[in-house]
Enzyme design. Structure first.
Site, PDB file in Angstrom:
ATOM      1  N   HIS A  98      24.438  17.006   9.353  1.00 63.47           N
ATOM      2  CA  HIS A  98      23.866  16.449  10.576  1.00 63.47           C
ATOM      3  C   HIS A  98      24.811  15.793  11.636  1.00 63.47           C
ATOM      4  O   HIS A  98      24.557  15.572  12.390  1.00 63.47           O
ATOM      5  CB  HIS A  98      22.512  15.449   9.799  1.00 63.47           C
ATOM      6  CG  HIS A  98      21.256  15.998   9.618  1.00 63.47           C
ATOM      7  ND1 HIS A  98      20.291  15.286   9.899  1.00 63.47           N
ATOM      8  CD2 HIS A  98      21.004  17.500   9.107  1.00 63.47           C
ATOM      9  CE1 HIS A  98      19.271  16.237   9.414  1.00 63.47           C
ATOM     10  NE2 HIS A  98      19.866  17.510   8.970  1.00 63.47           N
ATOM     11  N   HIS A 266      19.862  25.092   2.188  1.00 67.17           N
ATOM     12  CA  HIS A 266      18.804  25.019   1.353  1.00 67.17           C
ATOM     13  C   HIS A 266      18.874  25.600  -0.087  1.00 67.17           C
ATOM     14  O   HIS A 266      17.794  25.727  -0.369  1.00 67.17           O
ATOM     15  CB  HIS A 266      17.482  25.451   2.601  1.00 67.17           C
ATOM     16  CG  HIS A 266      17.144  24.909   3.559  1.00 67.17           C
ATOM     17  ND1 HIS A 266      16.346  25.658   4.223  1.00 67.17           N
ATOM     18  CD2 HIS A 266      17.795  23.741   4.220  1.00 67.17           C
ATOM     19  CE1 HIS A 266      16.257  24.655   5.422  1.00 67.17           C
ATOM     20  NE2 HIS A 266      17.195  23.500   5.176  1.00 67.17           N
TER      21      HIS A 266
END
Length: 728
Positions: A98, A266
Site C-alpha cells: 500500500h 494474496h
C-alpha cells in the site's frame, strides 16, 4: 464583573496563532492561485542537520543486520497486536504494497519513495486500516538503526523480507528513499468529499462510460486499487476486471504483471472482518490524544487476532497463508465459488464443497479449519478471458509464476526510485531493466579549454540563442522529481516518441540536432549529443548575459550519455509529453484547468520553487525561447539579451492590461492607448498574484540586473542537472 475573571469556556491566553485549519487564506479567496505546492518541503519542517545526506548515511548501514532483525520480527508476536498464525508477513507485505501502490505513471506521484504513509491522508485512508500497527511493530528496528535507515526504505524492505521469510526468492532490494516530514500537498487524490464515494456520487472521478479521471489510478477515494467487493461494492468479476486493468495500467503494469501481483499478494496473509465495523474508533488523524496516533481501535470488544476488523472481508485466500506456494491458483481454479457475506457484512466469494484439508486453520487455534475466500478482484483473475490465460499458465508453471511475481514486486516497490544509478545497497540486481530508463555510461571528460572550444563552435554554427535555449530546455524539462524520470541525460529528445512531440517543435528540433551532429563528428574527442545539447544552451545563456553587460560563466558538467531506442520503452515515455509549458508560453490545447495552475504543477514536478519559476519565466521570455517564436510575454525590445526587461515592463504603471480573447491580453500604453505588447495568463499572473508580484518587483528593481542574471543562471543549471544523480 471583575475584569480579571473570565467567562467559563473562554481561553484566558491572548494568542493569535492559527493552529486549526479554519480561516485559511484560500477559504476567503478560493479562486486565488495557491502556491503551497511549491513550498511544501521547506527545510524548516526538516529536523535533520543541514548537512545531513540520507543517501550517504544509508551507505554505512549494516543491511544484513537489518534483514536479520526483520526476519526475527516476523515471528515475534506481540500481545497488543498478535500475528496471524504467529507470522507478521501478511501485514508487512500489505503495508509495503500500500506504500508503493499509490504510484501512478501519469505524473509519477505517489509511491513508496518518501515514507508518506506516515502522514495524512494516507495514514488514515480506509484502505490503510491497521497499517499503523505494522509501523509500530517496526519502530524498534527504526529506532535501532536511526538515521541510517529511513521509514520509506524500511517499509519496503520489511515487505520484501516478509516474502523471503515465507519462501519466495525475491529479485532484490535497493535503498535510497529519503523521508519527508509533513504531508504532501502536490498530490491530487480526487475531488470527492467523502471516503469510498460511489462512482455516481457528487464530484465523482468518473465520467462518460466509466472513464477514470487522469491522473488517478484508484477507483475510489481512500482505496489503493479497486474495490475488493466489486464495482461500487456490487460484485461482478468481469466489471471489476475492467477496473483492475485500468488501475494497473496506470501504475505501469501489464496484464501478466497484474495477475502475478494480485495472486502473489494474496498467496499469503488474510482479510479481516470478523466483527462489526461500527465498533471501530476513528482513524489515526481523528483519534483521541491518549491513543497516540493509533486508529481503528476497538474499545467495545476484543478487536485483535481472530476478531480483527480491517476491510470487512474475512478469511485467507490459501490453505497455507504463511507459506509461498501455488495454493492461490490451486483453490481459485479448481473450485466453484459462490457469493457470501462476511461477519462484518462485506461481499466475498467462498468455495463450494471444499475439502477439509484445503481449508486454512484459524489464526489462533490450529484445530479449527475455516473456509478460504476470494475477493471480486480475485474472481476476475479466473473469469476475465485474458487474465484466465495468464492464471492457467502460472498454475501450470509455479516456477515461472514465482519469477514473474518477484520481478513485478521489485518493479512495484522501485518504480518511483528512479534510474538504477540511484539504487543503493548490496542487494541491487545486476540486470538492467527497461523500465529503469537505462542510460549508457560515458568514458570521457572535458577540460575547461575543450568546453570553451566546443561552445565557440556551437555559437559559430549559425544557430540562434533562441534555438539553442529552446532545444536544451525541451530536452531537460521532462524531468520529474516525483519518480526521477526524464531529463536531458540520455538525449531521448532525439528518439521516438519525444522527437515527434508537438511541444518539441520537430522541424526546429531536427535542424538543431543536425547541426550539433555535424559539430560532434568534427570533434577530436567523443562527446555525447546529450552533452552538446546542454552545452549549446549553456553557451547561448552566457552570450545573452554578456550582451546584458553581465559577464558570467554558466556551470557545465560533462558526463551525459546517449540512450538508444532499444533502451527506451516508447509507450512509457508517452506520459512525459508536455501538454503545456508556461516557460515557453505554450499549451497544446485549451484545458479546463487554468494555464497558471498547470504552470505550478509543471514547476513542482521539476523540483523548482516559486521564485525559481519566476526568474526562469522572465529569462526565457527575453531570450526569445517561446514556442514557435510567439511574441506573447516578450516584454523587451532587445530579444536575446538576458535583461530584466520582462519584470521592468510588467510592473510599469505606464501600461494597463486588457483582455483580448481567450488566454490573450494586450499591454496598452496609457498615454497613447496603443498596444505595446501581448501576453497570456502565465505572463500576467506574475503581476497579479501578490506573492509572485513580490518576486517580480525584486527583479524589476534598478539594482537587480546582476542578481537577475545570476539567479537565472543558477536556476537554469539546476534544471539542466536535475537528472545528474552522479553529481549529487
Amino acid at each position: 464583573m471583575d475584569k480579571a475573571q473570565h467567562t467559563q469556556g473562554k481561553c484566558p491566553v491572548a494568542h493569535g496563532g492559527n493552529t486549526t485549519v479554519a480561516s485559511d487564506v484560500m477559504e476567503w479567496w478560493p479562486n486565488a492561485l495557491n502556491l503551497d505546492i511549491l513550498h511544501q518541503h521547506d527545510n524548516k519542517t526538516n529536523p535533520m542537520d543541514p548537512n545531513f545526506d540520507y543517501r550517504e548515511a544509508f551507505k554505512s548501514l549494516d543491511l544484513s543486520a537489518v534483514k536479520q532483525d526483520l526476519r526475527a520480527l516476523m515471528t515475534d508476536s506481540k500481545d497488543w497486536w498478535p500475528a496471524d498464525w504467529g507470522h507478521y508477513g501478511g501485514l508487512m507485505i500489505r503495508m509495503a504494497w500500500h506504500s508503493a501502490g499509490t504510484y501512478r505513471m501519469a505524473d509519477g506521484r505517489g509511491g513508496a519513495g518518501t515514507g508518506n504513509q506516515r502522514f495524512a491522508p494516507l495514514n488514515s485512508w480506509p484502505d490503510n486500516a491497521n497499517l499503523d500497527k505494522a509501523r509500530r511493530l517496526l519502530w524498534p528496528i527504526k529506532k535501532k538503526y536511526g538515521n541510517k535507515l529511513s521509514w520509506a526504505d524500511l517499509i519496503i524492505l520489511a515487505g520484501t523480507i516478509a516474502y523471503e521469510s515465507m519462501g519466495l526468492k525475491t529479485f532484490g532490494f535497493a535503498g535510497g528513499r529519503a523521508d519527508i516530514w509533513h504531508p504532501e500537498k502536490d498530490i491530487y487524490w480526487g475531488s470527492e468529499k467523502q471516503w469510498l464515494a460511489a462512482s455516481d456520487a457528487e464530484n465523482s472521478r468518473y465520467s462518460g462510460q466509466r472513464d477514470l479521471e487522469n491522473p488517478l489510478a484508484a477507483v475510489m477515494m481512500g482505496l489503493i486499487y479497486v474495490n475488493p467487493e466489486g464495482v461500487d461494492g456490487q460484485p461482478d468479476p468481469l466489471k471489476t476486471a475492467q477496473d483492475i486493468r485500468v488501475t494497473f495500467e496506470r501504475m505501469a503494469m501489464n496484464d501478466e504483471e497484474t495477475v502475478a501481483l494480485t495472486a502473489g499478494g494474496h498467496t499469503v496473509g488474510k482479510c479481516h472482518g470478523n466483527g462489526r465495523a461500527e465498533n471501530l474508533e476513528a482513524a489515526p488523524e481523528g483519534a483521541e490524544l491518549e491513543d497516540q496516533g493509533l486508529g481503528w481501535l476497538n474499545k467495545t470488544s476484543r478487536g485483535i487476532g481472530r476478531d480483527t476488523v480491517t476491510s470487512g472481508i474475512e478469511g485467507a485466500w490459501t490453505t497455507h497463508p504463511t507459506q509461498w506456494d501455488n495454493g492461490y491458483f490451486e483453490l481459485l481454479l479448481n473450485y466453484d465459488w459462490e457469493l457470501k457475506k462476511s461477519p462484518a457484512g462485506a461481499w466475498q466469494w467462498q468455495p463450494i464443497n471444499i475439502k477439509e484439508e484445503h481449508k486454512p486453520v484459524d489464526v489462533e487455534d490450529p484445530s479449527i479449519r475455516l473456509s478460504p475466500i476470494m475477493t471480486d478482484a480475485d474472481m476476475a483473475m479466473k473469469m476475465d478471458p485474458e487474465y484466465r490465460k495468464i492464471s492457467d499458465r502460472f498454475y501450470q508453471d509455479p516456477a515461472y509464476f514465482s519469477e514473474v511475481f518477484a520481478r513485478a514486486w521489485f518493479k512495484l516497490t522501485h518504480r518511483d526510485l528512479g534510474p538504477k544509478s540511484r539504487y543503493l545497497g548490496t542487494d541491487v540486481p545486476a540486470e538492467e531493466l527497461i523500465w529503469q530508463d537505462p542510460i549508457p555510461q560515458v568514458d570521457y571528460s572535458l577540460t575547461e579549454q575543450e568546453v570553451t572550444d566546443i561552445k565557440a563552435k556551437i555559437l559559430a554554427s549559425g544557430l540562434s540563442i533562441a534555438q539553442l535555449v529552446a532545444t536544451a530546455w525541451d530536452s531537460a524539462r521532462t524531468f520529474r522529481g516525483s519518480d526521477f524520470r526524464g531529463g536531458a541525460n540520455g538525449a531521448r529528445i532525439r528518439l521516438a516518441p519525444q522527437k515527434d512531440w508537438q511541444g518539441n517543435e520537430p522541424a526546429r528540433l531536427q535542424k538543431v540536432l543536425a547541426v550539433l551532429a555535424t559539430i560532434q563528428a568534427g570533434l577530436t574527442k567523443s562527446v555525447s549529443i546529450a552533452d552538446l545539447i546542454v552545452l549549446g544552451g549553456t553557451a547561448a545563456v552566457e552570450k545573452a548575459a554578456h550582451a546584458a553587460g553581465v559577464h558570467v560563466k554558466v556551470p557545465f558538467a560533462a558526463g551525459r550519455g546517449d540512450s538508444t531506442l532499444a533502451q527506451t520503452d516508447v509507450e512509457s515515455f508517452d506520459v512525459l509529453e508536455p501538454l503545456h509549458d508556461a516557460f515557453r508560453n505554450w499549451q497544446k490545447k485549451d484545458y479546463v484547468v487554468q494555464p497558471e495552475e498547470m504552470m505550478l504543477d509543471r514547476t513542482q514536478l521539476m523540483g523548482l520553487t516559486a521564485h525559481e519559476m519566476t526568474v526562469l519565466v522572465g529569462g526565457m521570455r527575453v531570450l526569445g525561447a517561446n514556442y514557435d517564436n510567439s511574441k506573447h510575454g516578450v516584454f523587451t525590445d532587445n530579444v536575446g539579451v538576458l535583461s530584466n526587461d520582462f519584470f521592468v515592463n510588467l510592473t510599469d504603471m505606464s501600461y494597463n492590461w486588457k483582455p483580448a480573447g481567450k488566454n490573450l491580453y494586450h499591454i496598452v500604453d496609457r498615454s497613447t492607448d496603443k498596444v505595446k505588447w501581448t501576453a497570456t495568463r502565465v505572463d500576467l499572473v506574475f503581476g497579479s498574484n501578490s506573492i509572485l508580484r513580490s518576486y517580480a518587483e525584486i527583479y524589476a528593481q534598478d539594482d537587480a540586473k546582476e542578481k537577475f542574471v545570476n539567479d537565472f543562471v543558477k536556476t537554469w543549471t539546476k534544471v539542466m542537472n536535475a537528472d545528474r544523480f552522479d553529481l549529487m
